[in-house]
Design a protein around this motif. Structure first.
Motif, PDB file in Angstrom:
ATOM      1  N   VAL A  67       0.876  -1.175   0.000  1.00 44.07           N
ATOM      2  CA  VAL A  67       0.000   0.000   0.000  1.00 44.07           C
ATOM      3  C   VAL A  67       0.914   1.226   0.000  1.00 44.07           C
ATOM      4  N   PRO A  68       1.055   1.885  -1.135  1.00 46.19           N
ATOM      5  CA  PRO A  68       1.904   3.080  -1.131  1.00 46.19           C
ATOM      6  C   PRO A  68       1.410   4.090  -0.102  1.00 46.19           C
ATOM      7  N   SER A  69       2.358   4.715   0.584  1.00 47.63           N
ATOM      8  CA  SER A  69       1.937   5.756   1.511  1.00 47.63           C
ATOM      9  C   SER A  69       1.275   6.875   0.716  1.00 47.63           C
ATOM     10  N   TYR A  70       0.370   7.589   1.369  1.00 45.99           N
ATOM     11  CA  TYR A  70      -0.421   8.602   0.678  1.00 45.99           C
ATOM     12  C   TYR A  70       0.460   9.766   0.255  1.00 45.99           C
ATOM     13  N   GLY A  71       0.155  10.340  -0.901  1.00 44.26           N
ATOM     14  CA  GLY A  71       0.944  11.470  -1.384  1.00 44.26           C
ATOM     15  C   GLY A  71       0.131  12.330  -2.325  1.00 44.26           C
ATOM     16  N   PRO A  72       0.778  13.300  -2.944  1.00 39.82           N
ATOM     17  CA  PRO A  72       0.056  14.242  -3.802  1.00 39.82           C
ATOM     18  C   PRO A  72      -0.462  13.630  -5.097  1.00 39.82           C
ATOM     19  N   GLU A  73       0.074  12.475  -5.485  1.00 36.01           N
ATOM     20  CA  GLU A  73      -0.403  11.838  -6.716  1.00 36.01           C
ATOM     21  C   GLU A  73      -0.849  10.407  -6.410  1.00 36.01           C
ATOM     22  N   PRO A  74      -1.959  10.252  -5.696  1.00 44.14           N
ATOM     23  CA  PRO A  74      -2.398   8.905  -5.319  1.00 44.14           C
ATOM     24  C   PRO A  74      -2.745   8.053  -6.546  1.00 44.14           C
ATOM     25  N   GLY A  75      -2.390   6.786  -6.486  1.00 42.76           N
ATOM     26  CA  GLY A  75      -2.620   5.875  -7.600  1.00 42.76           C
ATOM     27  C   GLY A  75      -3.797   4.949  -7.357  1.00 42.76           C
ATOM     28  N   GLY A  76      -3.799   3.846  -8.070  1.00 44.74           N
ATOM     29  CA  GLY A  76      -4.928   2.932  -8.036  1.00 44.74           C
ATOM     30  C   GLY A  76      -5.157   2.283  -6.685  1.00 44.74           C
ATOM     31  N   VAL A  77      -4.078   1.924  -6.005  1.00 43.58           N
ATOM     32  CA  VAL A  77      -4.248   1.315  -4.683  1.00 43.58           C
ATOM     33  C   VAL A  77      -4.878   2.324  -3.723  1.00 43.58           C
ATOM     34  N   SER A  78      -4.382   3.566  -3.768  1.00 47.95           N
ATOM     35  CA  SER A  78      -4.922   4.604  -2.883  1.00 47.95           C
ATOM     36  C   SER A  78      -6.398   4.842  -3.166  1.00 47.95           C
ATOM     37  N   ALA A  79      -6.764   4.865  -4.433  1.00 45.24           N
ATOM     38  CA  ALA A  79      -8.167   5.082  -4.797  1.00 45.24           C
ATOM     39  C   ALA A  79      -9.042   3.938  -4.293  1.00 45.24           C
ATOM     40  N   SER A  80      -8.535   2.719  -4.392  1.00 43.91           N
ATOM     41  CA  SER A  80      -9.314   1.562  -3.943  1.00 43.91           C
ATOM     42  C   SER A  80      -9.463   1.548  -2.428  1.00 43.91           C
ATOM     43  N   VAL A  81      -8.399   1.921  -1.719  1.00 38.50           N
ATOM     44  CA  VAL A  81      -8.472   2.013  -0.257  1.00 38.50           C
ATOM     45  C   VAL A  81      -9.516   3.060   0.134  1.00 38.50           C
ATOM     46  N   GLU A  82      -9.427   4.209  -0.511  1.00 37.92           N
ATOM     47  CA  GLU A  82     -10.345   5.303  -0.187  1.00 37.92           C
ATOM     48  C   GLU A  82     -11.803   4.898  -0.448  1.00 37.92           C
ATOM     49  N   TYR A  83     -12.031   4.248  -1.575  1.00 36.38           N
ATOM     50  CA  TYR A  83     -13.400   3.834  -1.904  1.00 36.38           C
ATOM     51  C   TYR A  83     -13.914   2.817  -0.881  1.00 36.38           C
ATOM     52  N   ALA A  84     -13.069   1.859  -0.509  1.00 31.96           N
ATOM     53  CA  ALA A  84     -13.485   0.831   0.453  1.00 31.96           C
ATOM     54  C   ALA A  84     -13.829   1.441   1.807  1.00 31.96           C
ATOM     55  N   VAL A  85     -13.010   2.394   2.239  1.00 30.64           N
ATOM     56  CA  VAL A  85     -13.174   2.947   3.586  1.00 30.64           C
ATOM     57  C   VAL A  85     -14.222   4.056   3.630  1.00 30.64           C
ATOM     58  N   ALA A  86     -14.149   4.973   2.662  1.00 27.64           N
ATOM     59  CA  ALA A  86     -15.042   6.144   2.696  1.00 27.64           C
ATOM     60  C   ALA A  86     -16.422   5.850   2.111  1.00 27.64           C
ATOM     61  N   ALA A  87     -16.482   5.078   1.036  1.00 22.40           N
ATOM     62  CA  ALA A  87     -17.772   4.818   0.392  1.00 22.40           C
ATOM     63  C   ALA A  87     -18.414   3.532   0.909  1.00 22.40           C
ATOM     64  N   LEU A  88     -17.667   2.439   0.911  1.00 22.77           N
ATOM     65  CA  LEU A  88     -18.246   1.162   1.333  1.00 22.77           C
ATOM     66  C   LEU A  88     -18.269   1.005   2.847  1.00 22.77           C
ATOM     67  N   GLN A  89     -17.466   1.817   3.527  1.00 25.73           N
ATOM     68  CA  GLN A  89     -17.442   1.807   4.999  1.00 25.73           C
ATOM     69  C   GLN A  89     -17.120   0.427   5.567  1.00 25.73           C
ATOM     70  N   VAL A  90     -16.060  -0.181   5.041  1.00 24.11           N
ATOM     71  CA  VAL A  90     -15.644  -1.476   5.593  1.00 24.11           C
ATOM     72  C   VAL A  90     -15.249  -1.303   7.064  1.00 24.11           C
ATOM     73  N   SER A  91     -15.485  -2.331   7.841  1.00 25.20           N
ATOM     74  CA  SER A  91     -15.157  -2.242   9.269  1.00 25.20           C
ATOM     75  C   SER A  91     -13.779  -2.829   9.580  1.00 25.20           C
ATOM     76  N   ASP A  92     -13.225  -3.594   8.643  1.00 27.02           N
ATOM     77  CA  ASP A  92     -11.933  -4.229   8.876  1.00 27.02           C
ATOM     78  C   ASP A  92     -11.074  -4.185   7.617  1.00 27.02           C
ATOM     79  N   ILE A  93      -9.775  -4.008   7.817  1.00 23.70           N
ATOM     80  CA  ILE A  93      -8.816  -4.043   6.716  1.00 23.70           C
ATOM     81  C   ILE A  93      -7.759  -5.085   7.054  1.00 23.70           C
ATOM     82  N   VAL A  94      -7.588  -6.049   6.156  1.00 23.96           N
ATOM     83  CA  VAL A  94      -6.567  -7.091   6.350  1.00 23.96           C
ATOM     84  C   VAL A  94      -5.458  -6.878   5.324  1.00 23.96           C
ATOM     85  N   ILE A  95      -4.222  -6.781   5.796  1.00 20.92           N
ATOM     86  CA  ILE A  95      -3.068  -6.772   4.895  1.00 20.92           C
ATOM     87  C   ILE A  95      -2.397  -8.124   5.060  1.00 20.92           C
ATOM     88  N   CYS A  96      -2.390  -8.912   3.982  1.00 20.77           N
ATOM     89  CA  CYS A  96      -1.971 -10.319   4.087  1.00 20.77           C
ATOM     90  C   CYS A  96      -0.786 -10.642   3.189  1.00 20.77           C
TER      91      CYS A  96
END
Ligand SMILES: [Zn+2]
Length: 213
Positions: A67-96
């Protein structure tokens, strides 16, 4: 390729009808409870390992479960994280992460990646784990690789907390982070325990968390 197409035909004939009701419910909505971030490795299948059905996991996979750390030019992973957390409101995040990871093996053994510049650049997001792992003593190369897999999970748990959506969700106490390492040969999972800073068997410690509110 033919076996993949035949697999689809089998899905259409058997697996889909068995879950017709589920797919009807999912046709126009999803509410997965967890964001699952894993390596692209063919041997780690998140839905199989966690016995989840379609609609249960929002999944991000890439080389090295990074998961790239957040920065001024967020990429696809950042967008997917944001969508999962802000829009879908997931309650848990697993990094495996997982055993025998090619990406982590390349890092731990200082393999020259000049012929794969995109991979080399991508793996820089694991630098904090690499530097910590290099500073430690390891009995042999396999032990060093295994330790790198764990340090990388810890590094990505830190990286994901630089994302505004994740920070906010932690602040609002609506998300919990989990750091796992899956062992391909045994099917076991080691989970990072925030109370001890160590990885423990998830089967014996099902309530361990990496970061909780
Ligand atoms: Zn891997």
């Amino acid at each position: 390729m033919q076996d993949i197409i035949e697999g689809f035909l089998k899905f259409q004939r058997h697996a889909f009808p068995e879950r017709a009701g589920l797919f009807k419910d999912l046709a126009n909505q999803q509410s997965p409870r967890a964001l699952f971030i894993s390596c692209s490795d063919s041997r780690l299948v998140p839905e199989l390992v966690t016995q989840r059905e379609p609609g249960d996991l929002f999944v991000i996979r890439n080389a090295g479960n990074i998961v790239p750390s957040y920065g001024p030019e967020p990429g696809g992973v950042s967008a997917s994280v944001e969508y999962a957390v802000a829009a879908l409101q997931v309650s848990d995040i697993v990094i495996c992460g997982h055993s025998d990871c090619g990406a982590m093996t390349a890092i731990a053994t200082c393999t020259c990646l000049d012929h794969m510049p995109a991979v080399a650049g991508w793996l820089r997001y694991a630098d904090s784990g690499r530097v910590v792992n290099e500073a430690r003593q390891h009995v042999d190369v396999p032990a060093k690789v295994a330790a790198m897999v764990r340090e990388n999970v810890i590094a990505q748990l830190a990286n994901i907390q630089t994302h505004p959506s994740v920070r906010l969700a932690l602040e609002e106490r609506r998300v919990t982070l989990h750091g796992w390492v899956y062992d391909i040969e045994s099917g076991g999972i080691q989970a990072f325990d925030n109370r001890t800073g160590k990885f423990v068997a998830l089967a014996d410690n099902p309530s361990v968390r990496a970061v909780s509110h």
